[in-house]
Scaffold this active site. Structure first.
Site, PDB file in Angstrom:
ATOM      1  N   GLY A   1      -4.222  -5.751  34.653  1.00 17.56           N
ATOM      2  CA  GLY A   1      -2.790  -6.016  34.739  1.00 17.56           C
ATOM      3  C   GLY A   1      -2.381  -6.764  35.998  1.00 17.56           C
TER       4      GLY A   1
ATOM      5  N   GLU B   1      -6.135   3.945  33.762  1.00 23.27           N
ATOM      6  CA  GLU B   1      -4.759   4.450  33.913  1.00 23.27           C
ATOM      7  C   GLU B   1      -4.708   5.945  33.638  1.00 23.27           C
ATOM      8  OE1 GLU B   1      -3.030   1.574  31.303  1.00 23.27           O
ATOM      9  OE2 GLU B   1      -3.488   0.024  32.790  1.00 23.27           O
TER      10      GLU B   1
ATOM     11  N   LYS C   1      -1.406  -0.038  25.262  1.00 21.02           N
ATOM     12  CA  LYS C   1      -0.839   0.866  26.280  1.00 21.02           C
ATOM     13  C   LYS C   1       0.503   1.403  25.763  1.00 21.02           C
ATOM     14  CE  LYS C   1      -3.537  -1.648  29.620  1.00 21.02           C
ATOM     15  NZ  LYS C   1      -3.735  -2.108  30.988  1.00 21.02           N
TER      16      LYS C   1
ATOM     17  N   SER D   1      -7.356  -8.443  32.700  1.00 25.19           N
ATOM     18  CA  SER D   1      -6.739  -9.777  32.717  1.00 25.19           C
ATOM     19  C   SER D   1      -7.535 -10.800  31.909  1.00 25.19           C
ATOM     20  CB  SER D   1      -6.524 -10.262  34.161  1.00 25.19           C
ATOM     21  OG  SER D   1      -5.652  -9.384  34.849  1.00 25.19           O
TER      22      SER D   1
ATOM     23  N   ASN E   1      -5.607  -3.164  23.645  1.00 25.73           N
ATOM     24  CA  ASN E   1      -5.105  -1.872  24.105  1.00 25.73           C
ATOM     25  C   ASN E   1      -3.634  -2.097  24.437  1.00 25.73           C
ATOM     26  OD1 ASN E   1      -4.425   0.492  25.370  1.00 25.73           O
ATOM     27  ND2 ASN E   1      -5.691   0.152  27.190  1.00 25.73           N
TER      28      ASN E   1
ATOM     29  N   GLU F   1     -14.141  -2.168  32.998  1.00 26.51           N
ATOM     30  CA  GLU F   1     -12.827  -2.656  33.416  1.00 26.51           C
ATOM     31  C   GLU F   1     -12.653  -2.425  34.917  1.00 26.51           C
ATOM     32  OE1 GLU F   1      -9.969  -2.846  29.790  1.00 26.51           O
ATOM     33  OE2 GLU F   1      -9.673  -0.972  30.842  1.00 26.51           O
TER      34      GLU F   1
ATOM     35  N   HIS G   1      -9.682   5.456  30.104  1.00 24.04           N
ATOM     36  CA  HIS G   1      -9.082   4.265  30.708  1.00 24.04           C
ATOM     37  C   HIS G   1      -8.679   4.591  32.148  1.00 24.04           C
ATOM     38  CE1 HIS G   1      -6.342   0.989  31.520  1.00 24.04           C
ATOM     39  NE2 HIS G   1      -6.963   0.347  30.554  1.00 24.04           N
TER      40      HIS G   1
HETATM   41  P1  13P Z   1      -4.873  -6.352  31.029  1.00 18.61           P
HETATM   42  O1  13P Z   1      -5.580  -7.217  30.016  1.00 18.61           O
HETATM   43  O2  13P Z   1      -3.386  -6.320  30.853  1.00 18.61           O
HETATM   44  O3  13P Z   1      -5.302  -6.674  32.427  1.00 18.61           O
HETATM   45  O4  13P Z   1      -5.348  -4.851  30.736  1.00 18.61           O
HETATM   46  C1  13P Z   1      -6.689  -4.613  30.594  1.00 18.61           C
HETATM   47  C2  13P Z   1      -6.856  -3.222  30.130  1.00 18.61           C
HETATM   48  O5  13P Z   1      -6.586  -2.286  30.854  1.00 18.61           O
HETATM   49  C3  13P Z   1      -7.320  -3.009  28.756  1.00 18.61           C
HETATM   50  O6  13P Z   1      -7.634  -1.689  28.548  1.00 18.61           O
END
Ligand code: 13P
Length: 255
Positions: free
Chosen positions: A176, A100, A15, A216, A13, A170, A98
């Protein structure tokens, strides 16, 4: 992973990262590194990168996904993109719900459900994200919340449509942050999601659903995570922006 029952899927992903030319370069670099994967390999990219990504991935085992989809087929929704538009552009997967988007863009369990239905009805594969915040975990609500979010996302989804849905667990506190859930925490969270699916569709159906872990996940911890019975791959943020790191995660899921 339980590969005899369900497909392992490693999805990046990206982002809000990579311009179209950067997307092309990164996919070109990844192609040879993941060519012999024994799992599905997906890159979910910003909408503007989709044409370049689809073109770059042509003839390879990399599938292209989007990061969101609107729930209406068409109409006065400025700035939005429909499932049919994605499909025609060569997209096969789409990330939905997601954290976010839930946190910054007012995504709710109801809109997650509507987007999921729109995606599968258009022939896309949906990667539906669920996960608890640190506060919810500390209050002891993880199981309740994961089951609720999973069931809400799957409202009115038939067992047949479920074949085109992947759940991504997640934990919000692991995204992140560099703080990964332990392999046991990931397995347990994924297990709660699978239990919710079993309650709604029966245990046999639940055993066939791919449930990823995300948060992560990286080249160092991927082996241990995918070793867990309920972890059928990963949804990878930061580490999917580096060809080498992403390919190591793909290799871990190919064992
Ligand atoms: P990270 O791997 O950067 O922690 O992000 C995970 C994520 O949100 C994947 O959708």
């Amino acid at each position: 992973m339980k590969k005899e029952l369900r497909r392992a899927v490693i999805a990046g992903n990206w982002k809000m990262n990579n311009t179209p030319s950067q997307a092309k370069a990164l996919i070109e670099a990844m192609k040879p590194l993941v060519a012999d994967a024994d799992c599905d390999v997906v890159l979910c990219v910003p909408a503007i990168d989709i044409p370049a990504a689809v073109e770059a991935a042509k003839g390879s085992n990399i599938k292209i996904g989007a990061e969101n989809v609107h729930f209406k087929a068409s109409g006065a929704y400025t700035g939005e993109i429909s499932a049919d538009m994605l499909k025609e552009a060569g997209v096969e997967y789409v990330v939905i719900g997601h954290s976010e988007r839930r946190q910054y863009f007012a995504e709710t369990d109801q809109t997650v459900n509507l987007r999921t239905l729109a995606a599968v009805n258009a022939g896309l594969k949906a990667i539906v994200c669920v996960g608890e915040t640190l506060e919810q975990r500390e209050l002891g609500y993880t199981e309740t919340l994961l089951k609720y979010q999973t069931k809400m996302a799957l409202t009115n989804v038939t067992a047949d449509q479920l074949k085109n849905i992947i759940i991504a667990y997640e934990p919000v506190w692991a995204i992140g942050t560099g703080v990964t859930a332990t392999a046991d925490q990931a397995d347990e969270g994924n297990g709660f999601c699978r239990a919710a699916i079993a309650e709604a569709y029966g245990a046999d159906v639940a055993e066939t659903v791919t449930i990823q872990y995300g948060g992560s996940m990286n080249a160092k911890n991927a082996d241990e995570l995918v070793d867990k019975v309920n972890v059928d791959g990963g949804l990878i943020g930061g580490a999917s922006l580096k060809a080498e790191d992403f390919s190591i995660i793909v290799k871990a899921a190919s064992k």
